[in-house]
Design a protein around this motif. Structure first.
Motif, short mmCIF file in Angstrom:
data_model
loop_
_atom_site.label_atom_id
_atom_site.label_comp_id
_atom_site.label_asym_id
_atom_site.label_seq_id
_atom_site.Cartn_x
_atom_site.Cartn_y
_atom_site.Cartn_z
N TYR A 352 0.85 -1.19 0.00
CA TYR A 352 0.00 0.00 0.00
C TYR A 352 0.88 1.24 0.00
N PHE A 353 0.53 2.19 -0.88
CA PHE A 353 1.36 3.38 -1.08
C PHE A 353 0.52 4.63 -0.92
N GLN A 354 1.20 5.69 -0.51
CA GLN A 354 0.57 7.00 -0.47
C GLN A 354 0.57 7.60 -1.88
N GLU A 355 -0.10 8.73 -2.07
CA GLU A 355 -0.29 9.26 -3.42
C GLU A 355 1.03 9.60 -4.12
N ASP A 356 2.08 9.90 -3.36
CA ASP A 356 3.36 10.23 -3.99
C ASP A 356 4.17 8.98 -4.35
N GLY A 357 3.59 7.79 -4.10
CA GLY A 357 4.28 6.56 -4.46
C GLY A 357 5.17 6.01 -3.38
N ARG A 358 5.11 6.57 -2.16
CA ARG A 358 5.92 6.09 -1.05
C ARG A 358 5.13 5.07 -0.24
N SER A 359 5.75 3.94 0.06
CA SER A 359 5.07 2.86 0.79
C SER A 359 4.68 3.31 2.19
N ILE A 360 3.51 2.84 2.64
CA ILE A 360 3.06 3.13 3.99
C ILE A 360 3.88 2.35 5.02
N ARG A 361 4.55 1.32 4.53
CA ARG A 361 5.34 0.48 5.43
C ARG A 361 6.56 1.25 5.95
N LYS A 362 6.92 0.93 7.17
CA LYS A 362 8.18 1.40 7.72
C LYS A 362 8.96 0.18 8.20
N ALA A 363 10.14 0.41 8.73
CA ALA A 363 10.96 -0.73 9.15
C ALA A 363 10.23 -1.58 10.18
N LEU A 364 9.45 -0.93 11.08
CA LEU A 364 8.72 -1.66 12.11
C LEU A 364 7.28 -1.17 12.20
N MET A 365 6.39 -2.09 12.51
CA MET A 365 5.00 -1.72 12.79
C MET A 365 4.92 -1.15 14.20
N LYS A 366 4.11 -0.13 14.37
CA LYS A 366 3.95 0.45 15.70
C LYS A 366 3.11 -0.44 16.60
N THR A 367 2.17 -1.17 15.99
CA THR A 367 1.27 -2.02 16.78
C THR A 367 1.28 -3.43 16.21
N PRO A 368 2.10 -4.34 16.76
CA PRO A 368 2.22 -5.68 16.19
C PRO A 368 1.15 -6.66 16.70
N ILE A 369 -0.08 -6.17 16.88
CA ILE A 369 -1.13 -7.01 17.42
C ILE A 369 -2.46 -6.55 16.81
N ASN A 370 -3.36 -7.46 16.68
CA ASN A 370 -4.64 -7.17 16.04
C ASN A 370 -5.64 -6.66 17.08
N GLY A 371 -5.76 -5.33 17.21
CA GLY A 371 -6.80 -4.75 18.06
C GLY A 371 -6.53 -4.74 19.54
N GLY A 372 -5.28 -4.86 19.97
CA GLY A 372 -4.98 -4.85 21.39
C GLY A 372 -5.10 -3.46 22.01
N ARG A 373 -5.33 -3.40 23.32
CA ARG A 373 -5.44 -2.13 24.05
C ARG A 373 -4.12 -1.88 24.78
N LEU A 374 -3.57 -0.67 24.58
CA LEU A 374 -2.32 -0.32 25.26
C LEU A 374 -2.60 -0.23 26.76
#
Length: 540
Positions: A352-374
């Motif tokens: 998935y990319f933003q309009e300028d063609g840069r990937s939304i991905r970064k080196a690490l995901m900020k939330t490595p869990i599906n729907g967890g509460r901090l």
């Protein structure tokens, strides 16, 4: 009086006839035969007018039934001979025997019948008119209704394997012969190993014509279909030469684009449900955006999510065919939009990319869990188990046991197993100085071991409460040069940037998705407005 031999087209046997059989001394017709002869004459007249014998189009049992209705009890030899003649004629029509054609003498003898007798019959038939035809049809229909209906043989069935079953044994229980079952399974094994089939698997079986061998009747296989999944299967069919041929089969899929949009009120999922946006789509959007967004801290009331997604259904059954794909999404946080668009890469990857063609991905995901509460951040805190203040060198996400845990980035599993107070623990090395750790897991994903390479977003385990823990949660750490650091303070490199032909192709996709979303969203708004107007009129 002399005897007269009569042979008609309906009667293939000479019948001695005398005038006194039909008329009284006063030259009046005998009523006991009038109805019988009238019916026979009527049938002959209708047959000639249609160019074919009407009686021959009915089955023998129907004719016999009508003869019974028109014959008085204790009928004499005329009734018997005529009935036999009719049945013989039906047998000819069925291809069994061929009655002799009436001879010239027979035709002449018939023509010499008393004019009064022929006149009486014709007059009687004319007087019956349509009523006679209706009566014969009623008798025929009644006879048809009384006949027992043969049970319909099943042409197809679905059979589920049970524990201890083999495919050959399952086919044998369905009435398939041993040799045929063996040949079908042997052909199937080209694409599907029958030994890998597990209990609960449902196969489709279509039957052909029954086969009789040494007096025993066996069903035959016209088609055998064993699924790999909902869409793909291995299929065996019987060809014109009587041999089984196997091939891979794929069901036809129908793709439907849908749109949805909603403002966050109390919760993300609750707001989505009110807007009829599937939970699976919201969860997928959270997974995609989790490379940049911490949904526990960043999401606020009034934020907005727009999505364009594609549903796949099996054409034959209408069942869902796999996961729904997000084509476009726009997450608006504190008034700032972040639109992203789906793009399939040359190597088959989906990103998935933003309009300028840069990937939304970064080196690490900020939330490595599906729907967890901090539930606990990085820093000093009162330890819930030890009872004193202690540095918390990670962040905790509370979630139900079994919730999926994802690899925060691409890397290699450096450690997997039990690790003291961490319980079930995985550590992934992403590069020479960056690692992530995951603790208190209930279990690891099957097949993972030390040294395995994992991809960002890949499921590596499930939430649990192993080790020193007070409840199910994920303890997540980011390590730089071997030291735990605050995950929110780590500056991470951004993902890839599209260039050249790939960027041009992506820009075409962007325009297509924008147009498609606008069209579908307008349709939804019009439908909603119409619904509100109708409800308002109803309430008034």
């Amino acid at each position: 009086m002399h005897k007269v031999s009569l042979i008609t087209h309906l009667i293939g046997k000479p019948i001695p006839l005398r005038p006194r059989y039909f008329v009284t001394k006063n030259n009046l017709p005998r009523l006991r035969y009038v109805s019988l002869l009238s019916a026979a004459a009527l049938v002959s007249i209708i047959s000639l007018s249609n160019g074919k014998n009407l009686m021959a189009n009915n089955r023998a049992e129907d004719i016999a039934y009508m003869m019974e209705q028109t014959t008085p009890a204790g009928g004499d030899r005329l009734t018997t001979n005529m009935q036999a003649g009719l049945l013989q004629n039906i047998a000819y029509q069925n291809g069994d025997v061929k009655p002799a054609e009436p001879s010239a003498e027979a035709r002449e003898a018939y023509n010499k019948l008393q004019d009064t007798l022929k006149g009486d019959i014709v007059e009687k038939v004319a007087s019956l008119g349509k009523n006679a035809s209706d009566a014969l049809n009623i008798l025929k229909n009644n006879a048809e209704a009384e006949k027992p209906t043969a049970p319909v043989k099943p042409t197809a069935t679905h059979v589920t394997l049970k524990k201890g079953d083999t495919l050959t044994g399952l086919l044998r229980r369905q009435g398939i012969g041993a040799s045929e079952a063996y040949r079908a399974v042997e052909a199937l094994s080209k694409y599907y190993d029958p030994r890998s089939m597990k209990p609960g698997l449902t196969v489709e079986l279509k039957f052909g014509e029954d086969r009789v061998v040494d007096g025993d009747t066996y069903k035959t296989i016209a088609m055998l279909d064993v699924p790999f999944d909902k869409i793909k299967s291995a299929r065996v069919v019987l060809d014109d030469q009587g041999k089984f041929k196997a091939a891979k089969h794929e069901k036809a899929i129908i793709y439907t684009d849908k749109s949805g949009a909603f403002d966050v009120e109390v919760s993300l999922f609750g707001s989505a449900e009110k807007a009829n946006v599937p939970h699976s789509i919201v969860a997928e959007a959270m997974r995609i955006y989790s490379w940049n967004v911490d949904f526990q801290r960043d999401l606020r009331k009034g934020d907005r999510l727009e999505v364009l997604y594609r549903e796949a259904t099996i054409e034959e059954t209408g069942e869902p065919a796999g996961e729904k794909d997000i084509l476009y999404a726009n997450l608006v946080l504190s008034g700032k939009p972040t639109p992203i668009y789906r793009m399939e890469m040359k190597d088959g990857r989906i990103d998935y990319f933003q309009e300028d063609g840069r990937s939304i991905r970064k080196a690490l995901m900020k939330t490595p869990i599906n729907g967890g509460r901090l539930s606990s951040g990085y820093g000093m805190r009162h330890h819930p188990v030890l009872g004193y203040n202690k540095m918390h060198k990670g962040i905790d996400f509370a979630a139900p046991t079994g919730t999926k845990i994802y690899a925060a980035g691409d890397g290699v599993i450096e450690y997997i197993g039990r690790n003291g107070g961490y319980g079930n623990y995985i550590r992934i090395r992403h590069n020479s100085n960056l690692k992530t750790a995951y603790a208190h897991m209930s279990r690891f994903e099957k097949g993972l071991s030390r040294g395995d390479r994992v991809k960002q977003g890949q499921v590596i385990g499930r939430v649990g409460s192993t080790g020193r823990s007070t409840g199910p949660h994920l303890h997540h750490e980011v390590l730089v040069d071997g030291r735990q650091v605050n995950p929110r303070s780590v500056k991470l490199p951004t993902g890839e940037k599209l260039k050249g032909e790939m960027l041009t192709a992506f820009q075409r996709e962007v325009k297509k998705y924008q147009t498609r979303y606008a069209m579908l969203h307008d349709q939804v708004r019009v439908a909603d407005a119409s619904s509100k107007t109708a409800n308002s009129d109803f309430n008034e």
